[in-house]
Design a protein around this motif. Structure first.
Motif, PDB file in Angstrom:
ATOM      1  N   MET A   1       0.837  -1.197   0.000  1.00 26.74           N
ATOM      2  CA  MET A   1       0.000   0.000   0.000  1.00 26.74           C
ATOM      3  C   MET A   1       0.873   1.249   0.000  1.00 26.74           C
ATOM      4  SD  MET A   1      -3.048  -0.979   2.671  1.00 26.74           S
ATOM      5  CE  MET A   1      -1.896  -1.384   3.993  1.00 26.74           C
ATOM      6  N   LYS A   2       0.349   2.296  -0.612  1.00 34.00           N
ATOM      7  CA  LYS A   2       1.090   3.550  -0.708  1.00 34.00           C
ATOM      8  C   LYS A   2       0.556   4.559   0.305  1.00 34.00           C
ATOM      9  CE  LYS A   2       1.844   3.017  -5.690  1.00 34.00           C
ATOM     10  NZ  LYS A   2       1.554   3.596  -7.036  1.00 34.00           N
ATOM     11  N   ALA A   3       1.487   5.265   0.943  1.00 36.58           N
ATOM     12  CA  ALA A   3       1.142   6.350   1.855  1.00 36.58           C
ATOM     13  C   ALA A   3       1.968   7.565   1.491  1.00 36.58           C
ATOM     14  CB  ALA A   3       1.394   5.954   3.303  1.00 36.58           C
ATOM     15  N   ALA A   4       1.384   8.743   1.648  1.00 36.16           N
ATOM     16  CA  ALA A   4       2.085  10.000   1.372  1.00 36.16           C
ATOM     17  C   ALA A   4       2.075  10.850   2.635  1.00 36.16           C
ATOM     18  CB  ALA A   4       1.420  10.749   0.228  1.00 36.16           C
ATOM     19  N   ILE A   5       3.214  11.504   2.895  1.00 40.06           N
ATOM     20  CA  ILE A   5       3.349  12.363   4.068  1.00 40.06           C
ATOM     21  C   ILE A   5       3.804  13.734   3.612  1.00 40.06           C
ATOM     22  CG2 ILE A   5       4.511  12.719   6.284  1.00 40.06           C
ATOM     23  CD1 ILE A   5       5.083   9.714   6.354  1.00 40.06           C
ATOM     24  N   VAL A   6       2.961  14.730   3.808  1.00 39.52           N
ATOM     25  CA  VAL A   6       3.347  16.114   3.561  1.00 39.52           C
ATOM     26  C   VAL A   6       3.802  16.688   4.899  1.00 39.52           C
ATOM     27  CG1 VAL A   6       2.582  18.397   2.819  1.00 39.52           C
ATOM     28  CG2 VAL A   6       1.735  16.343   1.646  1.00 39.52           C
ATOM     29  N   GLY A   7       5.062  17.130   4.931  1.00 38.64           N
ATOM     30  CA  GLY A   7       5.699  17.491   6.192  1.00 38.64           C
ATOM     31  C   GLY A   7       6.598  16.376   6.670  1.00 38.64           C
ATOM     32  N   ALA A   8       7.147  15.619   5.723  1.00 38.53           N
ATOM     33  CA  ALA A   8       7.940  14.438   6.064  1.00 38.53           C
ATOM     34  C   ALA A   8       9.265  14.769   6.713  1.00 38.53           C
ATOM     35  CB  ALA A   8       8.186  13.597   4.802  1.00 38.53           C
ATOM     36  N   ALA A   9       9.741  16.016   6.574  1.00 35.36           N
ATOM     37  CA  ALA A   9      11.033  16.373   7.154  1.00 35.36           C
ATOM     38  C   ALA A   9      10.925  16.816   8.603  1.00 35.36           C
ATOM     39  CB  ALA A   9      11.689  17.488   6.338  1.00 35.36           C
ATOM     40  N   GLY A  10       9.727  16.929   9.114  1.00 34.31           N
ATOM     41  CA  GLY A  10       9.553  17.384  10.485  1.00 34.31           C
ATOM     42  C   GLY A  10       9.785  16.290  11.507  1.00 34.31           C
ATOM     43  N   PHE A  11       9.635  16.659  12.758  1.00 33.76           N
ATOM     44  CA  PHE A  11       9.877  15.738  13.873  1.00 33.76           C
ATOM     45  C   PHE A  11       8.960  14.521  13.806  1.00 33.76           C
ATOM     46  CE2 PHE A  11       8.818  14.914  18.500  1.00 33.76           C
ATOM     47  CZ  PHE A  11       9.955  14.161  18.755  1.00 33.76           C
ATOM     48  N   LEU A  12       7.663  14.749  13.723  1.00 30.05           N
ATOM     49  CA  LEU A  12       6.720  13.641  13.604  1.00 30.05           C
ATOM     50  C   LEU A  12       6.823  12.980  12.240  1.00 30.05           C
ATOM     51  CD1 LEU A  12       4.361  11.908  14.610  1.00 30.05           C
ATOM     52  CD2 LEU A  12       2.815  13.760  13.930  1.00 30.05           C
ATOM     53  N   GLY A  13       7.077  13.772  11.213  1.00 24.16           N
ATOM     54  CA  GLY A  13       7.177  13.215   9.869  1.00 24.16           C
ATOM     55  C   GLY A  13       8.244  12.148   9.751  1.00 24.16           C
ATOM     56  N   ALA A  14       9.410  12.387  10.358  1.00 22.45           N
ATOM     57  CA  ALA A  14      10.485  11.394  10.309  1.00 22.45           C
ATOM     58  C   ALA A  14      10.080  10.119  11.031  1.00 22.45           C
ATOM     59  CB  ALA A  14      11.752  11.979  10.922  1.00 22.45           C
ATOM     60  N   ALA A  15       9.448  10.272  12.203  1.00 23.73           N
ATOM     61  CA  ALA A  15       9.032   9.091  12.967  1.00 23.73           C
ATOM     62  C   ALA A  15       7.955   8.311  12.224  1.00 23.73           C
ATOM     63  CB  ALA A  15       8.529   9.513  14.346  1.00 23.73           C
ATOM     64  N   LEU A  16       6.992   9.017  11.624  1.00 23.70           N
ATOM     65  CA  LEU A  16       5.928   8.339  10.896  1.00 23.70           C
ATOM     66  C   LEU A  16       6.466   7.652   9.655  1.00 23.70           C
ATOM     67  CD1 LEU A  16       2.934   7.686  10.608  1.00 23.70           C
ATOM     68  CD2 LEU A  16       2.641   9.880   9.416  1.00 23.70           C
ATOM     69  N   SER A  17       7.401   8.302   8.957  1.00 21.43           N
ATOM     70  CA  SER A  17       8.012   7.683   7.775  1.00 21.43           C
ATOM     71  C   SER A  17       8.651   6.348   8.139  1.00 21.43           C
ATOM     72  CB  SER A  17       9.063   8.614   7.170  1.00 21.43           C
ATOM     73  OG  SER A  17       8.498   9.824   6.734  1.00 21.43           O
ATOM     74  N   GLU A  18       9.461   6.362   9.187  1.00 24.03           N
ATOM     75  CA  GLU A  18      10.148   5.142   9.601  1.00 24.03           C
ATOM     76  C   GLU A  18       9.155   4.062  10.012  1.00 24.03           C
ATOM     77  OE1 GLU A  18      12.827   6.293  12.664  1.00 24.03           O
ATOM     78  OE2 GLU A  18      14.172   7.391  11.314  1.00 24.03           O
ATOM     79  N   HIS A  19       8.100   4.458  10.737  1.00 24.11           N
ATOM     80  CA  HIS A  19       7.135   3.474  11.199  1.00 24.11           C
ATOM     81  C   HIS A  19       6.355   2.867  10.032  1.00 24.11           C
ATOM     82  CE1 HIS A  19       4.454   1.507  14.054  1.00 24.11           C
ATOM     83  NE2 HIS A  19       3.449   1.906  13.283  1.00 24.11           N
TER      84      HIS A  19
END
Length: 298
Positions: free
Chosen positions: A1-19
């Motif tokens: 499945m594909k997910a997109a994160i706008v704000g991926a460079a932020g504090f939560l964005g990095a954690a969510l990307s990794e998860h």
């Protein structure tokens, strides 16, 4: 499945990307600047949502809008950036999500939208419109609700995020004061006559928040109805004194405290019963989360 994160460079964005990558998602990230370091497995593209279209891959299942203006203390001088990033950018991203056929949209709002109170704040608690930051988030929440006929939209109201690598907000301020030997000034509450505890907050470990956001996406994709707004926060109200003492234990420095001459007027405690009914969340114990966040910071 594909997910997109706008704000991926932020504090939560990095954690969510990794998860999300760890959970098997194909993750696409967007931000004004590239993450540093770049999360493993993230497919990143530089994008300014106020000036460029967010080009989401076809069949993107879940879209997260985490971007927020860092200039929330600069009103009215930075009102355009505040409302642009926090509200207009979210609307533009929701348009792109509809075009990509997304089946879940998550906007990260804040517990600061609630009117001040000492009691736990449920999702139906009155909100405040006298603060520019809170109003920018509420404007986005209300606009995004109009997209709910095309895709499930959840506005996650976050409380007290903390975790490794955090450079701003209250936890980073507390760490800085402890390291420099400065006193942490604690405002007493109505019942604190002997020892001031300071503001009580539903501190939330960032990895736990990322896990909750991923769980919500899976519920939406499975067809589970979700509320339009939802508190996402740790299960325990933790005072500034207690949180500071936990940091001190990890870095080996005893915090210094001073009692403020004024009483505090509110706490920031989330009522998370609705979240618990949806996802049955597991939370990292405070001591373990603080250790993971501040180990080696001395």
């Amino acid at each position: 499945m594909k997910a997109a994160i706008v704000g991926a460079a932020g504090f939560l964005g990095a954690a969510l990307s990794e998860h999300l990558v760890a959970c098997g998602w194909e993750v696409f990230g967007y931000d004004r600047l590239a993450p540093d370091p770049m999360p493993r497995g993230l497919r990143f593209r530089t994008c300014d949502v106020l000036r460029e279209d967010v080009e989401l891959p076809p069949e993107t299942a879940a879209v997260y809008y985490l971007a927020q203006s860092p200039r929330y203390r600069e009103f009215p001088r930075a009102a355009d950036d505040l409302f642009g990033v926090n509200a207009y950018g979210a609307i533009r991203t929701a348009q792109a999500a509809c075009a990509a056929g997304a089946r879940f949209f998550c906007y990260t709002s804040t517990g600061n939208v609630y009117a001040p109170a000492f009691a736990p704040l449920a999702e139906n608690h009155p909100v405040r419109r006298d603060d520019p930051y809170a109003l920018s988030k509420l404007a986005a929440e209300e606009a995004l609700a109009l997209f709910s006929s095309w895709m499930p939209v959840v506005c996650a109201r976050l409380f007290g995020l903390f975790g490794p690598g955090q450079k701003r907000m209250l936890p980073a301020v507390l760490l800085s004061r402890i390291l420099s030997g400065q006193e942490i000034v604690l405002e007493p509450g109505p019942d604190e006559t002997a020892q001031a505890e300071g503001l009580r907050v539903s501190f939330t470990y960032v990895a736990d928040a990322a896990s909750r956001l991923e769980q919500l996406a899976r519920l939406a994709l499975a067809g589970r109805p979700l509320p339009p707004v939802l508190n996402v926060a740790g299960p325990e109200a933790i005072s500034i004194r207690r949180f500071s003492l936990e940091i001190g234990k990890v870095i080996g420095i005893e915090p210094k405290f001073a009692r403020a001459s004024t009483m505090r007027t509110h706490d920031l405690i989330a009522d998370v019963r609705l979240l618990g009914a949806l996802v049955n969340p597991e939370w990292t114990p405070l001591r373990e989360a603080v250790a993971a966040s501040f180990q080696g910071m001395r």
